[in-house]
Design an enzyme around this catalytic site. Sequence first.
Site, mmCIF file in Angstrom:
data_model
loop_
_atom_site.group_PDB
_atom_site.id
_atom_site.type_symbol
_atom_site.label_atom_id
_atom_site.label_comp_id
_atom_site.label_asym_id
_atom_site.label_seq_id
_atom_site.Cartn_x
_atom_site.Cartn_y
_atom_site.Cartn_z
ATOM 1 N N SER A 186 6.166 -1.638 -2.139
ATOM 2 C CA SER A 186 5.905 -2.636 -3.183
ATOM 3 C C SER A 186 4.934 -2.415 -4.230
ATOM 4 O O SER A 186 3.840 -2.977 -4.374
ATOM 5 C CB SER A 186 5.917 -4.184 -2.740
ATOM 6 O OG SER A 186 4.897 -4.315 -1.895
ATOM 7 N N GLY B 140 0.766 -1.120 -0.261
ATOM 8 C CA GLY B 140 0.072 -0.013 -0.134
ATOM 9 C C GLY B 140 0.867 1.320 -0.308
ATOM 10 O O GLY B 140 2.134 1.277 0.131
ATOM 11 N N LEU B 141 0.069 2.315 -0.296
ATOM 12 C CA LEU B 141 0.786 3.562 -0.190
ATOM 13 C C LEU B 141 1.855 4.162 1.080
ATOM 14 O O LEU B 141 1.308 3.301 1.921
ATOM 15 C CB LEU B 141 -0.224 4.862 -0.634
ATOM 16 C CG LEU B 141 -0.749 4.791 -1.587
ATOM 17 C CD1 LEU B 141 -1.839 5.801 -1.963
ATOM 18 C CD2 LEU B 141 0.134 4.987 -2.860
ATOM 19 N N GLY C 290 2.422 5.748 4.158
ATOM 20 C CA GLY C 290 1.301 6.221 5.138
ATOM 21 C C GLY C 290 -0.095 5.542 5.249
ATOM 22 O O GLY C 290 -0.972 6.033 6.097
ATOM 23 N N GLY D 190 -0.417 2.800 6.446
ATOM 24 C CA GLY D 190 -0.553 2.025 7.841
ATOM 25 C C GLY D 190 -0.122 0.624 7.923
ATOM 26 O O GLY D 190 -0.254 -0.134 8.646
#
Lengths: 205, 205
Positions: free
Chosen positions: A114, A40-41, A43, A45
């Site tokens: 990733s 995931g991006l 920030g 989480g």
Amino acid sequence: MGVQALLKSNSLLQWHPHSVSKAERAGLKSQRPCLLWFTGLSGSGKSTLANRLERRLWEMGKHTYLLDGDNIRHGLNRDLGFSDVDRRENIRRIGEVAKLFIDSGLIVLAAFISPFRQEREQIRTQLDEGEFIEIFVDMPLPVCEARDPKGLYRKARRGELRGFTGIDAPYEAPDAPEIHLSDPAADEAEQTEMILRYLKDNGYL
Amino acid sequence: MGVQALLKSNSLLQWHPHSVSKAERAGLKSQRPCLLWFTGLSGSGKSTLANRLERRLWEMGKHTYLLDGDNIRHGLNRDLGFSDVDRRENIRRIGEVAKLFIDSGLIVLAAFISPFRQEREQIRTQLDEGEFIEIFVDMPLPVCEARDPKGLYRKARRGELRGFTGIDAPYEAPDAPEIHLSDPAADEAEQTEMILRYLKDNGYL
């Protein structure tokens, strides 16, 4: 021919009849080893969630290990930069290390942006069937950017960081992740329980 | 939902990750993680001994992992050759991977000829005090050569293998290994018990 090249080349590698097998290690631990891959991006989480899940698993007596930027980029992969070649090598090594940990019987958690589908699929193919569990931490870019815990988005917007995922580099969302966390109303505790439920339902715990 | 509302709805910002520590992992396993580094000539019995010890530890419910040519050279380090630079990188990565495994709470066994003192000391310095246990499998060259289980010494003597440790490349014996197995009358079972005794006496088990 060099010695080790010969060793590598074929069956001269000895078979050790008494080696402890992957199944025996896992049996000792009452768990099915796997790799939980958080993508995931920045920030979104990923790391926080992976840490929380790891703690829950530890409380259940499960044996885990967390691979992330802290222990990989500063150690094993500290010789690598961020060129395309180095990125690929970074992911390849992480996959190989995860494979060793799975072989050792542990549940491995990995938290890396990733962004490329091909990289994640590469790791999936390095492992056996059912060992790769892709967890898409699907938090919208505006949320991640508003959080910006390390101030990286701000830097990227100012042009001080190049090739930042979500800003001037793409994030390729997973097509069919095993677990898709996309409910913005679900808090971290609920997300953790969702993953635990998946692991129980699918025989990993 | 707006960005700020999303942020409020999610507890990510309130929860502080409490990573599972090395001590907590080790506590779960009732053992003190370390790296058992077997060094010695080809044919000295490093791998066989490491395998036997690993099986004994497994029978005791201890959690171990064995790193050797089989799982390292074919995976993580398959991009490396045998130049000086690549040898150093090979050892560096093995040390880093061992460090991760120790951090995960396991007792790691590693069986590599590792002929150079400097390479072995490098790994020692990568780890914390007391985590590196050097085991010198001190079998005389003539014995190793007479065994020659893979026919490598024969090939080296015929000049078909170059840079073979003990023949046309040096083996630098450890100065002060934690465990020195040098009694030619001790069989493999006795050697294994010697190592187990060391581990018990020194609080690893």
